[in-house]
Design an enzyme around this catalytic site. Structure first.
Site, PDB file in Angstrom:
ATOM      1  N   GLU A  49      -0.726  -4.500  13.507  1.00 49.22           N
ATOM      2  CA  GLU A  49      -2.119  -4.246  14.441  1.00 49.22           C
ATOM      3  C   GLU A  49      -2.478  -5.749  14.898  1.00 49.22           C
ATOM      4  OE1 GLU A  49      -5.656  -3.513  12.005  1.00 49.22           O
ATOM      5  OE2 GLU A  49      -6.558  -3.066  13.715  1.00 49.22           O
ATOM      6  N   CYS A 241      -7.978  -0.351  13.077  1.00 54.53           N
ATOM      7  CA  CYS A 241      -9.301  -0.256  13.355  1.00 54.53           C
ATOM      8  C   CYS A 241      -9.332  -0.398  15.096  1.00 54.53           C
ATOM      9  CB  CYS A 241     -10.312  -1.164  13.065  1.00 54.53           C
ATOM     10  SG  CYS A 241     -10.755  -0.668  11.193  1.00 54.53           S
ATOM     11  N   ASN A 374      -7.290   6.904  13.478  1.00 54.63           N
ATOM     12  CA  ASN A 374      -6.828   5.855  12.449  1.00 54.63           C
ATOM     13  C   ASN A 374      -7.583   6.168  10.965  1.00 54.63           C
ATOM     14  OD1 ASN A 374      -5.905   3.386  11.134  1.00 54.63           O
ATOM     15  ND2 ASN A 374      -8.057   2.860  11.662  1.00 54.63           N
ATOM     16  N   GLU A 375      -8.402   5.528  10.738  1.00 56.37           N
ATOM     17  CA  GLU A 375      -9.169   5.620   9.243  1.00 56.37           C
ATOM     18  C   GLU A 375     -10.357   6.114   9.506  1.00 56.37           C
ATOM     19  OE1 GLU A 375     -10.680   1.932   7.339  1.00 56.37           O
ATOM     20  OE2 GLU A 375      -9.061   2.191   6.164  1.00 56.37           O
TER      21      GLU A 375
HETATM   22  O1  AHR Z   1      -5.674  -3.445   7.786  1.00 58.02           O
HETATM   23  C1  AHR Z   1      -6.717  -4.061   8.395  1.00 58.02           C
HETATM   24  C2  AHR Z   1      -7.992  -2.769   8.474  1.00 58.02           C
HETATM   25  O2  AHR Z   1      -8.077  -2.284   7.346  1.00 58.02           O
HETATM   26  C3  AHR Z   1      -7.398  -2.007   9.547  1.00 58.02           C
HETATM   27  O3  AHR Z   1      -7.607  -2.064  10.599  1.00 58.02           O
HETATM   28  C4  AHR Z   1      -8.287  -0.593   9.252  1.00 58.02           C
HETATM   29  O4  AHR Z   1      -7.661   0.706   9.479  1.00 58.02           O
HETATM   30  C5  AHR Z   1      -8.546  -0.831   7.866  1.00 58.02           C
HETATM   31  O5  AHR Z   1      -9.830  -0.632   7.359  1.00 58.02           O
END
Ligand code: AHR
Length: 650
Positions: A49, A241, A374-375
């Site tokens: 990322e 994110c 993603n999350e």
């Molecule tokens: O790895 C850092 C962040 O942690 C990522 O962007 C996110 O997906 C998670 O909350």
């Protein structure tokens, strides 16, 4: 007489040590002939990322910040002197329209020019070639203008210079190779207009010539090499994110990250302002490292590409439910997913396959996995995931879909997600856990009881966070203990990727991270070596290893897993000892392949203090030690606070 006494003494000593030995040695049973499952090639992978200046200022080898003058403050990252204007009329690149106009000052004593100090400085290495390039045009017919390009050392002295003549009224790319005479991490680049008229400049770039695999617009070689050495089975990109953005307009839009690099529109980076104490107002995304480059890197390091696409959702931590894209407006996002599959896998007669071919890769990238969101969590996620699934299952049943279990490995959102994943027959569920050492140790058996008939697991983001939040040995040790559980359950956990991957020592927002670097060097953390050891010795088949018929999950502070590698016919036993005393094991096994161990090699990563880390000043404090063991005795002596891997043949 004296002689006899000595013999008796030796005998007593031997008897005492034998009885001590047999009392203290624990017994490990390795079941060699009945693997309990296969180890997927994707098991250990990489999560990438653009956080902590991982892309621009990190893996992406470009040395100039704000090269296209597209940051909100167009001259951020630049010093200007003399007569410099930012303009947009008749730009070189439609999606990055700003450029600078340099006009000669009236007085010959004065000068006009621009100066860039890169990402926390520009890292130059002595006797190394750098390619400077710039898009430029003149404004008067039949004239020519001249610029001088200088590499500046940390004391502000020019150490290398070159001149370029700009002679076209049309935007044109000019390049020149400059050889650095110094090694310096805080250099600058300066450009002077040295003729008497005016000219326009855009997309000012400086790259090391020697990038990973020699690609133009390539990657920093040492960092990419460190990734290759992990032998990752899967490569997740672009996040994290960053996929979501803080609002939909600054989500990661893969279509903006392909095509000619000069025309990929600069985007915000959400990590610019996420943490107030780590605020970096000059953190943007150039997209110079974009989806084409991610796919190419996956191929070159032998990892399956695993893109994550935005599912019509922005960061749920900072947005309300109402900020999410209404489900009825999802179609263009679903189309983005379909187009991505075509970009990766379509042949060159397809629209997106043709673009990939034009970028230099006519062969498909053979993408097999796609993460939708993603999350994400909650009903609002499922409401958006389902329409994606409906279309993707119908049009691309060959693609395995990854859905999110949210930000936690337990609790309300997690409990809600899993049944939804099962109901929707998702292929892999992305679980995230940033947890403390105790959690990692007490959850090493987490997957032993997972349903073997449901979706598989992708441990898509995890890291052990000690109180210091540093990459200390303790965090690595606890991760290794946990990974024995992942390995033992590799029939259900198909992928695991530590996160985040990269951090610039001056530009981080989040830690711990797997690999740290400044502008010249990198630091592999103990956590990196854990990943590397597990991945390099992942084997092909899971073997059962037990003590008193029980899996070793914390008994006396030890953890173990074992695999067999069919290709090399090597047996691999991994043992983690979290205690401060040595743990000795007698390895016992029955096999029709023989009982004689040969080619025994041990790989040991051991503590020199739980709080110790590797650093730029001392990068090799904690590294694996490799030893050949000639002794055929199957006794494993596991050093205090260590991960030890035994490999052998029969
Ligand atoms: O790895 C850092 C962040 O942690 C990522 O962007 C996110 O997906 C998670 O909350």
């Amino acid at each position: 007489m004296r002689h006899n006494k000595l013999n008796t003494l030796i005998l007593i000593t031997l008897l005492v040590s034998f009885s001590l030995y047999s009392q203290t040695n624990r017994k490990l049973d390795l079941i060699i002939d009945k693997p309990t499952g296969e180890v997927p090639s994707t098991l250990y992978g990489i999560f990438f990322e653009d956080i902590n200046f991982a892309a621009d200022g990190g893996l992406y080898a470009e040395l100039i910040k704000n090269r296209s003058f597209e940051f909100d403050q167009n001259l951020m990252g630049w010093n200007t002197f003399g007569n410099v204007q930012v303009r947009t009329e008749d730009p070189a690149f439609e999606q990055n329209p700003h450029y600078v106009r340099l006009k000669a000052p009236v007085h010959s004593f004065k000068s006009t020019g621009i100066e860039n100090s890169g990402f926390f400085g520009i890292g130059l290495k002595k006797n190394t070639n750098y390619q400077f390039s710039v898009w430029a045009r003149i404004n008067q017919p039949d004239s020519l203008e001249k610029i001088r390009i200088e590499l500046i050392d940390s004391e502000n002295n020019p150490v290398q210079s070159a001149e370029l003549i700009v002679n076209s009224e049309k935007w044109k790319k000019y390049s020149i190779i400059m050889r650095s005479t110094i090694t310096e991490s805080k250099s600058k680049l300066r450009i002077f207009l040295i003729s008497k008229g005016m000219l326009d400049l855009d997309h000012v770039s400086l790259f090391p010539v020697d990038t990973y695999k020699g690609h133009e617009n390539g990657l920093r070689k040492d960092l990419a090499q460190a990734l290759a050495e992990l032998k990752p089975g899967v490569f997740r990109f672009p996040g994290g994110c960053i996929v979501e953005g803080t609002e939909l307009s600054d989500r990661y839009n893969w279509k903006n990250s392909i095509g000619p690099v000069e025309n990929r529109p600069t985007n915000h980076n959400r990590w610019e302002y996420t943490f107030k104490n780590r605020y970096f107002p000059d953190y943007y995304q150039s997209y110079g490292l974009g989806f084409y480059e991610y796919f190419q890197l996956s191929e070159e390091i032998g990892a399956e590409p695993l893109p994550i696409i935005n599912c019509g959702m922005v960061c749920q931590y900072i947005n309300a439910k109402e900020d999410q894209l209404p489900v009825i407006k999802l179609d263009p996002f679903i189309q983005d997913a379909l187009d991505l599959i075509e970009f990766a896998n379509g042949d060159s007669t397809t629209h997106w396959g043709k673009i990939r071919t034009q970028m230099g890769h006519s062969k498909p990238f053979n993408m097999k996995f796609l993460g939708v969101g993603n999350e994400q969590w909650g009903e609002e996620y499922i409401a958006r995931l389902e329409p994606f699934l409906k279309v993707l299952r119908k049009t691309h049943p060959e693609i395995q879909i990854i859905g999110s279990a949210g930000p936690d490995p337990d609790g309300k959102n997690f409990e809600f997600s899993w049944p939804q994943m099962k109901k929707n027959r998702i292929d892999l569920v992305d679980e995230h856990y940033y947890r403390n050492p105790e959690w990692f140790l007490t959850h090493a058996g987490r997957y032993d009881t997972y349903d073997r008939n449901g979706p598989k697991v992708f441990a898509g983001e995890y890291a052990c966070h000690t109180a210091s939040k540093k990459n200390d040995f303790e965090s690595a040790l606890c991760e290794s203990a946990f990974l024995t559980g992942i390995e033992r359950n590799a029939d259900v956990v198909k992928m695991a990727t530590y996160a985040p991957l990269f951090a610039h020592v001056e530009g981080w927002q989040w830690r711990p991270d797997l690999i740290w670097y400044d502008n010249l060097q990198l630091v592999k953390t103990p956590n990196y070596y854990v990943q590397q050891l597990f991945s390099n010795f992942k084997g092909t088949h899971i073997l059962k290893i037990t003590e008193n018929a029980k899996q070793i999950i914390g008994q006396n502070g030890t953890y173990a897993s074992a695999v067999y590698d069919k290709k090399t016919e090597i047996y691999i036993v991994k043992i983690v000892n979290t205690t401060t005393s040595i743990q000795n094991f007698n390895l016992e096994f029955k096999s029709n392949k023989g009982t004689h161990l040969r080619n025994i090699i041990t790989y040991t990563l051991k503590s020199i203090g739980l709080d110790k880390c590797n650093s730029i000043e001392n990068p090799n404090q904690i590294i694996p030690v490799i030893e050949n063991i000639n002794n055929n005795l199957p006794v494993l002596n596991i050093e205090p606070q260590s991960l030890m891997i035994y490999t052998f043949k029969l």
